[in-house]
Motif scaffolding. Structure first.
Motif, PDB file in Angstrom:
ATOM      1  N   SER A  70       0.831  -1.205   0.000  1.00 19.63           N
ATOM      2  CA  SER A  70       0.000   0.000   0.000  1.00 19.63           C
ATOM      3  C   SER A  70       0.864   1.252   0.000  1.00 19.63           C
ATOM      4  O   SER A  70       2.002   1.248   0.464  1.00 19.63           O
ATOM      5  N   LEU A  71       0.277   2.331  -0.514  1.00 20.79           N
ATOM      6  CA  LEU A  71       0.957   3.612  -0.550  1.00 20.79           C
ATOM      7  C   LEU A  71       1.304   4.068   0.866  1.00 20.79           C
ATOM      8  O   LEU A  71       2.377   4.602   1.123  1.00 20.79           O
ATOM      9  N   GLN A  72       0.378   3.814   1.818  1.00 20.32           N
ATOM     10  CA  GLN A  72       0.621   4.218   3.214  1.00 20.32           C
ATOM     11  C   GLN A  72       1.862   3.531   3.765  1.00 20.32           C
ATOM     12  O   GLN A  72       2.619   4.123   4.512  1.00 20.32           O
ATOM     13  N   GLN A  73       2.021   2.261   3.409  1.00 22.05           N
ATOM     14  CA  GLN A  73       3.171   1.523   3.925  1.00 22.05           C
ATOM     15  C   GLN A  73       4.478   2.118   3.386  1.00 22.05           C
ATOM     16  O   GLN A  73       5.443   2.283   4.129  1.00 22.05           O
ATOM     17  N   LEU A  74       4.481   2.460   2.093  1.00 23.27           N
ATOM     18  CA  LEU A  74       5.673   3.074   1.506  1.00 23.27           C
ATOM     19  C   LEU A  74       5.935   4.441   2.132  1.00 23.27           C
ATOM     20  O   LEU A  74       7.079   4.798   2.411  1.00 23.27           O
ATOM     21  N   LYS A 101      -0.956   9.854  12.738  1.00 25.29           N
ATOM     22  CA  LYS A 101      -2.050   8.986  12.331  1.00 25.29           C
ATOM     23  C   LYS A 101      -3.150   8.925  13.389  1.00 25.29           C
ATOM     24  O   LYS A 101      -3.969   8.025  13.384  1.00 25.29           O
ATOM     25  N   THR A 102      -3.117   9.823  14.353  1.00 21.29           N
ATOM     26  CA  THR A 102      -4.168   9.812  15.372  1.00 21.29           C
ATOM     27  C   THR A 102      -4.934  11.126  15.332  1.00 21.29           C
ATOM     28  O   THR A 102      -4.455  12.125  14.799  1.00 21.29           O
ATOM     29  N   ILE A 103      -6.101  11.119  15.899  1.00 22.88           N
ATOM     30  CA  ILE A 103      -6.962  12.295  15.903  1.00 22.88           C
ATOM     31  C   ILE A 103      -6.916  12.936  17.288  1.00 22.88           C
ATOM     32  O   ILE A 103      -7.042  12.248  18.299  1.00 22.88           O
ATOM     33  N   MET A 124      -9.544   8.777  10.166  1.00 24.87           N
ATOM     34  CA  MET A 124     -10.698   8.172  10.855  1.00 24.87           C
ATOM     35  C   MET A 124     -11.144   6.893  10.156  1.00 24.87           C
ATOM     36  O   MET A 124     -11.429   5.896  10.807  1.00 24.87           O
ATOM     37  N   ASP A 125     -11.199   6.950   8.817  1.00 23.27           N
ATOM     38  CA  ASP A 125     -11.588   5.755   8.065  1.00 23.27           C
ATOM     39  C   ASP A 125     -10.615   4.612   8.330  1.00 23.27           C
ATOM     40  O   ASP A 125     -10.999   3.468   8.522  1.00 23.27           O
ATOM     41  N   GLU A 126      -9.325   4.976   8.335  1.00 22.09           N
ATOM     42  CA  GLU A 126      -8.288   3.969   8.550  1.00 22.09           C
ATOM     43  C   GLU A 126      -8.382   3.376   9.954  1.00 22.09           C
ATOM     44  O   GLU A 126      -8.269   2.164  10.149  1.00 22.09           O
ATOM     45  N   GLU A 129     -11.256   0.986  10.118  1.00 21.78           N
ATOM     46  CA  GLU A 129     -10.902  -0.301   9.513  1.00 21.78           C
ATOM     47  C   GLU A 129     -10.006  -1.118  10.448  1.00 21.78           C
ATOM     48  O   GLU A 129     -10.202  -2.305  10.634  1.00 21.78           O
ATOM     49  N   LYS A 130      -9.003  -0.437  11.025  1.00 19.35           N
ATOM     50  CA  LYS A 130      -8.066  -1.119  11.921  1.00 19.35           C
ATOM     51  C   LYS A 130      -8.788  -1.718  13.111  1.00 19.35           C
ATOM     52  O   LYS A 130      -8.521  -2.835  13.519  1.00 19.35           O
ATOM     53  N   ASN A 131      -9.721  -0.930  13.676  1.00 16.43           N
ATOM     54  CA  ASN A 131     -10.398  -1.377  14.887  1.00 16.43           C
ATOM     55  C   ASN A 131     -11.424  -2.464  14.623  1.00 16.43           C
ATOM     56  O   ASN A 131     -11.853  -3.149  15.532  1.00 16.43           O
ATOM     57  N   ARG A 132     -11.827  -2.595  13.357  1.00 17.82           N
ATOM     58  CA  ARG A 132     -12.748  -3.683  13.032  1.00 17.82           C
ATOM     59  C   ARG A 132     -12.041  -5.016  13.134  1.00 17.82           C
ATOM     60  O   ARG A 132     -12.667  -6.034  13.362  1.00 17.82           O
ATOM     61  N   LYS A 133     -10.745  -4.999  12.924  1.00 15.76           N
ATOM     62  CA  LYS A 133      -9.954  -6.227  13.030  1.00 15.76           C
ATOM     63  C   LYS A 133      -9.624  -6.469  14.488  1.00 15.76           C
ATOM     64  O   LYS A 133      -8.981  -5.673  15.111  1.00 15.76           O
ATOM     65  N   LYS A 134     -10.067  -7.574  15.016  1.00 20.28           N
ATOM     66  CA  LYS A 134      -9.779  -7.863  16.414  1.00 20.28           C
ATOM     67  C   LYS A 134      -8.504  -8.696  16.508  1.00 20.28           C
ATOM     68  O   LYS A 134      -8.125  -9.377  15.573  1.00 20.28           O
ATOM     69  N   LYS A 135      -7.901  -8.648  17.679  1.00 17.38           N
ATOM     70  CA  LYS A 135      -6.611  -9.312  17.846  1.00 17.38           C
ATOM     71  C   LYS A 135      -6.645 -10.817  17.612  1.00 17.38           C
ATOM     72  O   LYS A 135      -5.642 -11.427  17.322  1.00 17.38           O
TER      73      LYS A 135
END
Length: 167
Positions: A70-74, A101-103, A124-126, A129-135
């Motif tokens: 992803s572009l973000q990773q680069l 990357k925080t609000i 916020m969108d990111e 998405e991140k928080n939808r993924k649980k550990k």
């Protein structure tokens, strides 16, 4: 008949000395894992990480290899390199990058211009998405750093592993 070359990105990292983006990828046609070193040229502590990331991602020589990155990773890798060039430690650069990357809950969003507002919205969108993924999701991966054995030439590498669906 011609076959299409496909590469699956596995890991992407940054090497500080000499500056390079390193990609570990799988060559699907040969089922081999390889390493691609993409030297970073004309990049200083004053360079724009977003532009550098876009240029690398669209570089005709590297494009096919970087499809799964992803572009973000680069951008993050360039950000770490920029910090390093400015004399920061890897930890400081990561901390600074994560802060961007925080609000800030205290911030008055009504006072922001359009580009800053768009930036907050994508954060916020990111985060959503991140928080939808649980550990305990099978493809949840922590940020990890890989230590290379000392005899390897790539000593100063910061690795960033993305969830597998990026690939």
């Amino acid at each position: 008949s011609w076959t299409v070359m496909t590469y699956t990105a596995k890991k992407c990292g940054i090497c500080f000395q000499p500056p390079a983006i390193i990609l570990i990828y799988k060559d699907d046609s040969k089922d081999k894992t390889r390493q691609r070193i993409m030297p970073v040229r004309d990049f200083s502590e004053f360079s724009d990480c977003s532009i550098a990331a876009e240029q690398l991602k669209n570089n005709p020589r590297h494009k096919v290899y970087l499809e799964g990155v992803s572009l973000q990773q680069l951008q993050k890798l360039y950000h770490l390199l920029k910090g390093h060039l400015g004399g920061e430690s890897l930890a400081e650069s990561l901390e600074k990058f994560n802060r961007q990357k925080t609000i800030d809950p205290e911030e008055d969003m009504n006072k922001l211009d359009d580009s800053e507002l768009a930036k907050r919205k994508s954060i916020m969108d990111e985060l959503f998405e991140k928080n939808r993924k649980k550990k305990d999701d099978p493809d949840f991966i922590y940020d990890i750093e890989v230590e290379f054995p000392q005899d390897e030439p790539l000593e100063s590498c910061g690795w960033d592993v993305e969830p597998s669906e990026e690939f």
